[in-house]
Design a protein around this motif. Structure first.
Motif, mmCIF file in Angstrom:
data_model
loop_
_atom_site.group_PDB
_atom_site.id
_atom_site.type_symbol
_atom_site.label_atom_id
_atom_site.label_comp_id
_atom_site.label_asym_id
_atom_site.label_seq_id
_atom_site.Cartn_x
_atom_site.Cartn_y
_atom_site.Cartn_z
ATOM 1 N N ALA A 9 0.937 -1.140 0.062
ATOM 2 C CA ALA A 9 -0.068 -0.066 -0.003
ATOM 3 C C ALA A 9 0.942 1.337 0.219
ATOM 4 N N ASN A 10 2.077 1.250 0.626
ATOM 5 C CA ASN A 10 2.963 2.324 0.476
ATOM 6 C C ASN A 10 3.690 2.355 -0.819
ATOM 7 N N GLY A 11 3.402 1.626 -1.877
ATOM 8 C CA GLY A 11 4.209 1.747 -2.962
ATOM 9 C C GLY A 11 3.346 2.364 -3.967
ATOM 10 N N ARG A 12 4.168 2.526 -5.213
ATOM 11 C CA ARG A 12 3.487 3.366 -6.240
ATOM 12 C C ARG A 12 2.151 2.767 -6.806
ATOM 13 N N THR A 13 2.116 1.482 -6.813
ATOM 14 C CA THR A 13 0.650 0.916 -7.290
ATOM 15 C C THR A 13 -0.318 1.028 -6.157
ATOM 16 N N GLY A 14 0.199 0.404 -4.929
ATOM 17 C CA GLY A 14 -0.730 0.390 -3.931
ATOM 18 C C GLY A 14 -1.408 1.692 -3.399
ATOM 19 N N ALA A 41 5.275 4.594 10.497
ATOM 20 C CA ALA A 41 5.430 5.991 10.022
ATOM 21 C C ALA A 41 4.806 6.187 8.588
ATOM 22 N N GLN A 42 4.422 5.095 7.817
ATOM 23 C CA GLN A 42 3.944 5.292 6.416
ATOM 24 C C GLN A 42 2.473 5.613 6.508
ATOM 25 N N TRP A 43 1.968 5.303 7.559
ATOM 26 C CA TRP A 43 0.515 5.438 7.948
ATOM 27 C C TRP A 43 -0.216 6.774 7.406
ATOM 28 N N GLY A 57 2.896 -5.362 9.056
ATOM 29 C CA GLY A 57 3.524 -6.972 8.843
ATOM 30 C C GLY A 57 4.205 -6.964 7.508
ATOM 31 N N ASP A 58 4.802 -8.068 7.370
ATOM 32 C CA ASP A 58 5.802 -8.655 6.248
ATOM 33 C C ASP A 58 4.915 -9.668 5.514
ATOM 34 N N MET A 59 5.056 -9.385 4.439
ATOM 35 C CA MET A 59 4.456 -10.340 3.466
ATOM 36 C C MET A 59 5.082 -11.759 3.422
ATOM 37 N N ALA A 60 6.322 -11.969 3.852
ATOM 38 C CA ALA A 60 7.056 -13.221 4.164
ATOM 39 C C ALA A 60 6.850 -13.805 5.548
ATOM 40 N N VAL A 78 -0.853 -6.836 -4.063
ATOM 41 C CA VAL A 78 0.258 -6.088 -4.950
ATOM 42 C C VAL A 78 1.650 -6.578 -4.401
ATOM 43 N N GLY A 79 2.172 -7.375 -4.936
ATOM 44 C CA GLY A 79 3.395 -7.942 -4.440
ATOM 45 C C GLY A 79 4.758 -6.866 -4.802
ATOM 46 N N PRO A 80 5.742 -7.013 -3.976
ATOM 47 C CA PRO A 80 6.833 -6.206 -4.540
ATOM 48 C C PRO A 80 7.362 -6.555 -5.914
ATOM 49 N N LEU A 123 7.356 -15.880 -12.149
ATOM 50 C CA LEU A 123 6.863 -16.153 -10.920
ATOM 51 C C LEU A 123 5.363 -15.736 -10.892
ATOM 52 N N LYS A 124 4.972 -14.798 -11.417
ATOM 53 C CA LYS A 124 3.496 -14.211 -11.418
ATOM 54 C C LYS A 124 2.589 -15.366 -11.977
ATOM 55 N N LEU A 125 3.110 -15.857 -13.076
ATOM 56 C CA LEU A 125 2.277 -17.020 -13.790
ATOM 57 C C LEU A 125 2.239 -18.117 -12.757
HETATM 58 N N1 LIG Z 1 5.829 -0.812 -12.952
HETATM 59 C C1 LIG Z 1 5.036 -1.247 -13.845
HETATM 60 O O1 LIG Z 1 5.029 -0.990 -15.057
HETATM 61 C C2 LIG Z 1 3.925 -2.470 -13.659
HETATM 62 C C3 LIG Z 1 3.434 -3.042 -14.555
HETATM 63 C C4 LIG Z 1 2.789 -4.403 -14.157
HETATM 64 C C5 LIG Z 1 2.584 -4.689 -12.740
HETATM 65 N N2 LIG Z 1 3.612 -4.379 -12.035
HETATM 66 C C6 LIG Z 1 3.755 -5.036 -10.602
HETATM 67 O O2 LIG Z 1 3.244 -4.078 -9.622
HETATM 68 C C7 LIG Z 1 3.629 -4.451 -8.180
HETATM 69 C C8 LIG Z 1 4.090 -3.178 -7.657
HETATM 70 O O3 LIG Z 1 5.096 -2.281 -8.091
HETATM 71 P P1 LIG Z 1 5.427 -0.919 -7.809
HETATM 72 O O4 LIG Z 1 6.189 -0.373 -8.766
HETATM 73 O O5 LIG Z 1 3.962 -0.256 -7.284
HETATM 74 O O6 LIG Z 1 6.232 -1.250 -6.388
HETATM 75 P P2 LIG Z 1 6.872 -0.249 -5.397
HETATM 76 O O7 LIG Z 1 6.621 0.957 -5.640
HETATM 77 O O8 LIG Z 1 8.338 -0.562 -5.011
HETATM 78 O O9 LIG Z 1 6.021 -0.716 -4.094
HETATM 79 C C9 LIG Z 1 6.261 -1.904 -3.565
HETATM 80 C C10 LIG Z 1 5.662 -1.872 -2.114
HETATM 81 O O10 LIG Z 1 5.651 -3.236 -1.606
HETATM 82 C C11 LIG Z 1 6.162 -3.174 -0.368
HETATM 83 N N3 LIG Z 1 6.742 -4.324 0.388
HETATM 84 C C12 LIG Z 1 8.050 -4.956 -0.057
HETATM 85 N N4 LIG Z 1 8.441 -5.981 0.325
HETATM 86 C C13 LIG Z 1 7.644 -6.124 1.277
HETATM 87 C C14 LIG Z 1 7.174 -7.146 2.253
HETATM 88 N N5 LIG Z 1 8.207 -8.389 2.493
HETATM 89 N N6 LIG Z 1 6.278 -7.141 3.118
HETATM 90 C C15 LIG Z 1 5.565 -6.161 3.040
HETATM 91 N N7 LIG Z 1 5.468 -5.244 2.230
HETATM 92 C C16 LIG Z 1 6.673 -5.224 1.212
HETATM 93 C C17 LIG Z 1 7.246 -1.965 0.135
HETATM 94 O O11 LIG Z 1 6.847 -1.584 1.279
HETATM 95 P P3 LIG Z 1 8.002 -0.240 1.627
HETATM 96 O O12 LIG Z 1 7.271 1.184 1.265
HETATM 97 O O13 LIG Z 1 7.927 -0.243 3.060
HETATM 98 O O14 LIG Z 1 9.254 -0.420 1.086
HETATM 99 C C18 LIG Z 1 6.261 -1.103 -1.267
HETATM 100 O O15 LIG Z 1 5.272 -0.029 -0.452
HETATM 101 C C19 LIG Z 1 4.907 -5.209 -8.524
HETATM 102 O O16 LIG Z 1 4.441 -6.779 -8.435
HETATM 103 C C20 LIG Z 1 5.159 -5.102 -10.105
HETATM 104 O O17 LIG Z 1 5.495 -6.565 -10.725
HETATM 105 C C21 LIG Z 1 4.379 -3.300 -12.227
#
Ligand SMILES: NC(=O)c1ccc[n+]([C@@H]2O[C@H](COP(=O)([O-])OP(=O)(O)OC[C@H]3O[C@@H](n4cnc5c(N)ncnc54)[C@H](OP(=O)(O)O)[C@@H]3O)[C@@H](O)[C@H]2O)c1
Length: 299
Positions: A9-14, A41-43, A57-60, A78-80, A123-125
């Motif tokens: 949720a803190n990532g670009r997509t989330g 702190a991200q909340w 939490g941690d996805m792992a 939404v995986g990392p 891996l996504k497949l």
């Molecule tokens: N970019 C593209 O064009 C595109 C296209 C299709 C699909 N996608 C998919 O979209 C997904 C997200 O990409 P994104 O660019 O949004 O990624 P991102 O900005 O790096 O965000 C990933 C988020 O996952 C969190 N995270 C990482 N490891 C974690 C863990 N072990 N436990 C809990 N949270 C964890 C991170 O937390 P922190 O904020 O704490 O680091 C971060 O908020 C990926 O699966 C990617 O393959 C991307």
């Protein structure tokens, strides 16, 4: 009330999905978002996007995943990006969702995960297989490459007039606006929720989400030249240059290797797709590249 857990949720997509879900909530189909975060702190920033609560939490970590999912009706997972453990992490969500008989499991995959040469596609497949075989009501969304990758090179585009990405300037991609992809994902959740016109409308579906035009770097540079009113040329950045920049930015060797394989694959094949499904989910035309660039230039 439909309670939805959003991971990453803190990532670009989330962040885009949290915001889209909050916007899609209505008196008829009210939705509340719980954000899965690694750090409290991200909340505040995520709350500002419309999330109602968070779980740390941690996805792992299976226990933290199960706790986070408790009381939820739906999950948008939404995986990392490019993570070697994406499948194992998702297995934790599948196990907790089965245990809690989650009503709707939405997995955010990638367009054409069958491009197995690229590890995170493979891996996504394999992860999709886990989700389908969970026997839970699921929706898999398969988003294309984002238009937003332009934001990473905005400075050289605007200051030097160079649109450089590490693949041929001629291969084509059906890039999409992340805001559209997030809106489509939110619709999948809301239109399947109790109270919707057709509850369960998107159960057991896999949706390819591609942008409206097949564009090469040269096409993108042409649009940028027109919108910015000055020449922008396309450049195929050598892989060695991309790798050096990634190292300077502090990325790990595994991530750099995955980026190398992906960009080599893009150089050969690009990533074309068909926008029909995205159009259907949005109920309108997906955002064209020019419109996205104009929005970015205004910002
Ligand atoms: N970019 C593209 O064009 C595109 C296209 C299709 C699909 N996608 C998919 O979209 C997904 C997200 O990409 P994104 O660019 O949004 O990624 P991102 O900005 O790096 O965000 C990933 C988020 O996952 C969190 N995270 C990482 N490891 C974690 C863990 N072990 N436990 C809990 N949270 C964890 C991170 O937390 P922190 O904020 O704490 O680091 C971060 O908020 C990926 O699966 C990617 O393959 C991307």
């Amino acid at each position: 009330m439909t309670q939805v857990l959003v991971t990453g949720a803190n990532g670009r997509t989330g962040r885009a999905i949290v915001q889209a879900l909050a916007r899609a909530s209505s008196p008829r189909v009210p939705v509340q978002v719980r954000a899965f975060l690694r750090d409290a702190a991200q909340w505040p920033a995520i709350a500002a996007l419309g999330a109602s609560e968070h779980a740390i939490g941690d996805m792992a970590d299976a226990a933290s995943v199960a706790r986070a999912l408790q009381g939820c009706d739906a999950l948008v997972h939404v995986g990392p990006p490019m993570h070697p453990d994406e499948k194992a992490m998702t297995a934790n969500f599948v196990a907790a969702a089965r245990q809690q008989q989650l009503r709707h499991f939405v997995y955010y995959s990638v367009l054409q995960p069958l491009r197995r040469e690229v590890r995170h596609h493979r891996l996504k497949l394999e992860t999709e297989e886990l989700v389908v075989e969970s026997d839970l009501p699921y929706t898999i969304v398969q988003p294309t490459r984002y238009m937003q990758h332009l934001e990473n090179i905005w400075k050289p585009v605007t200051e030097q007039g160079v649109h450089g990405m590490p693949f041929s300037t001629r291969v084509r991609f059906n890039v999409a606006d992340l805001a559209d992809l997030a809106e489509a994902t939110a619709r999948v959740v809301v239109e399947s929720a109790p109270g919707a016109a057709r509850p369960g409308a998107h159960f057991f579906a896999t949706y390819e989400l591609a942008g409206p035009e097949s564009l090469s770097q040269e096409d993108m540079a042409r649009v940028l030249s027109e919108v910015l009113g000055r020449p922008v040329t396309a450049r195929a950045v050598p892989l060695a240059e991309m790798q050096a920049k990634a190292r300077t930015a502090g990325l790990g060797e595994d991530r750099i290797e995955q980026m190398t394989v992906m960009n080599r694959h893009y150089d050969a094949h690009g990533m074309r797709g068909n926008p029909n499904v995205l159009r259907m989910l949005l109920g309108r035309e997906p955002t064209p590249y020019r419109q996205y660039v104009e929005r970015l230039a205004r910002r």
